[in-house]
Design an enzyme around this catalytic site. Structure first.
Site, PDB file in Angstrom:
ATOM      1  N   ARG A  11     -28.704   1.389  -9.777  1.00  0.00           N
ATOM      2  CA  ARG A  11     -29.824   0.534  -9.357  1.00  0.00           C
ATOM      3  C   ARG A  11     -29.352  -0.455  -8.306  1.00  0.00           C
ATOM      4  O   ARG A  11     -28.277  -1.042  -8.429  1.00  0.00           O
ATOM      5  CB  ARG A  11     -30.416  -0.242 -10.530  1.00  0.00           C
ATOM      6  CG  ARG A  11     -31.619  -1.118 -10.115  1.00  0.00           C
ATOM      7  CD  ARG A  11     -32.135  -1.957 -11.260  1.00  0.00           C
ATOM      8  NE  ARG A  11     -31.149  -2.892 -11.777  1.00  0.00           N
ATOM      9  CZ  ARG A  11     -30.848  -4.063 -11.211  1.00  0.00           C
ATOM     10  NH1 ARG A  11     -31.436  -4.442 -10.095  1.00  0.00           N
ATOM     11  NH2 ARG A  11     -29.961  -4.854 -11.761  1.00  0.00           N
ATOM     12  N   THR A  12     -30.167  -0.605  -7.266  1.00  0.00           N
ATOM     13  CA  THR A  12     -29.960  -1.686  -6.305  1.00  0.00           C
ATOM     14  C   THR A  12     -31.237  -2.517  -6.290  1.00  0.00           C
ATOM     15  O   THR A  12     -32.328  -1.985  -6.443  1.00  0.00           O
ATOM     16  CB  THR A  12     -29.653  -1.167  -4.884  1.00  0.00           C
ATOM     17  OG1 THR A  12     -30.744  -0.367  -4.426  1.00  0.00           O
ATOM     18  CG2 THR A  12     -28.373  -0.360  -4.858  1.00  0.00           C
ATOM     19  N   SER A  13     -31.077  -3.813  -6.108  1.00  0.00           N
ATOM     20  CA  SER A  13     -32.229  -4.718  -6.141  1.00  0.00           C
ATOM     21  C   SER A  13     -33.063  -4.660  -4.875  1.00  0.00           C
ATOM     22  O   SER A  13     -34.258  -4.920  -4.907  1.00  0.00           O
ATOM     23  CB  SER A  13     -31.760  -6.161  -6.366  1.00  0.00           C
ATOM     24  OG  SER A  13     -31.070  -6.244  -7.583  1.00  0.00           O
ATOM     25  N   THR A  14     -32.427  -4.332  -3.758  1.00  0.00           N
ATOM     26  CA  THR A  14     -33.160  -4.235  -2.493  1.00  0.00           C
ATOM     27  C   THR A  14     -32.829  -2.911  -1.825  1.00  0.00           C
ATOM     28  O   THR A  14     -31.797  -2.302  -2.100  1.00  0.00           O
ATOM     29  CB  THR A  14     -32.802  -5.380  -1.516  1.00  0.00           C
ATOM     30  OG1 THR A  14     -31.444  -5.208  -1.098  1.00  0.00           O
ATOM     31  CG2 THR A  14     -32.974  -6.742  -2.160  1.00  0.00           C
ATOM     32  N   GLN A  17     -29.408  -2.741   0.091  1.00  0.00           N
ATOM     33  CA  GLN A  17     -28.121  -2.675  -0.595  1.00  0.00           C
ATOM     34  C   GLN A  17     -27.637  -1.233  -0.677  1.00  0.00           C
ATOM     35  O   GLN A  17     -28.423  -0.311  -0.878  1.00  0.00           O
ATOM     36  CB  GLN A  17     -28.236  -3.235  -2.009  1.00  0.00           C
ATOM     37  CG  GLN A  17     -28.405  -4.729  -2.055  1.00  0.00           C
ATOM     38  CD  GLN A  17     -28.560  -5.219  -3.484  1.00  0.00           C
ATOM     39  OE1 GLN A  17     -29.358  -4.682  -4.233  1.00  0.00           O
ATOM     40  NE2 GLN A  17     -27.797  -6.239  -3.831  1.00  0.00           N
TER      41      GLN A  17
END
Length: 190
Positions: A11-14, A17
């Site tokens: 998972r990346t928040s943006t 990334q």
């Protein structure tokens, strides 16, 4: 004979990334690329996470779900505990590569998971508070953060006037070299 699989979750928040580091760690741990679910640009705080739903579909009892770091599962202690509980109740183990731990639903692993998730949540909240305080201190000194405005104040007034006269937003965006969103915001006065 049933074979057990290792599933990876990234998972990346943006969207900006990179997730390569997480994928590389999962591949090195033995997860096949086709069993890695990538959730890009989704906050760990989001309640509806398509990547997690995708991860849960093929998971069977005896399988393992691997993550590069516990924080990839969620931002809050509660979220992480609920997800790991769902997985362990389905007969899976959850393995974090950093720190290197296996969570199998036992009381000791639940205790460790709770402590580590709480520390991760504390780190996020502390960073958020420091950032907020730093921005407030900068504003108090007259500094404004963020990207520079694409249009000057005079250009924004001109855009607002031209839009009020009926000029198409798309045409104005081309003339001023900005996005439609910038034109709409300028016309609205924000």
């Amino acid at each position: 004979m049933t074979t057990f699989r290792a599933h990876g979750f990234v998972r990346t928040s943006t969207d900006r990334q990179a997730f390569d580091r997480q994928v590389d760690a999962l591949l090195a741990a033995g997860v096949d690329r086709e069993h890695i679910v990538i959730e890009a640009g989704v906050s760990g705080q989001a309640t509806k996470r398509q990547g997690l739903d995708e991860l849960m579909l093929p998971v069977r009892p005896g399988d393992a779900v691997l993550v590069a770091e516990l924080s990839r599962l969620g931002r809050s202690t509660r979220q992480v505990l609920e997800l790991v509980s769902r997985l362990t109740e389905a007969g899976c183990t959850v393995r974090s590569l950093q720190p290197s731990l296996v969570f199998d639903g036992s009381p000791v692993s639940t205790l460790l998971l709770t402590l580590l998730a709480a520390v991760a949540e504390l780190e996020v909240e502390t960073l958020r508070a420091r950032t907020r305080d730093g921005l407030a201190a900068s504003r108090a000194r007259g500094r404004v953060g963020g990207r520079p405005a694409r249009l000057t104040e005079a250009q924004r007034r001109t855009v607002a006037q031209l839009r009020a006269e009926g000029k198409p937003a798309r045409e104005l965006a081309e003339v001023f070299g900005v996005s439609l969103r910038t034109i709409y915001r300028s016309a609205a006065g924000s």
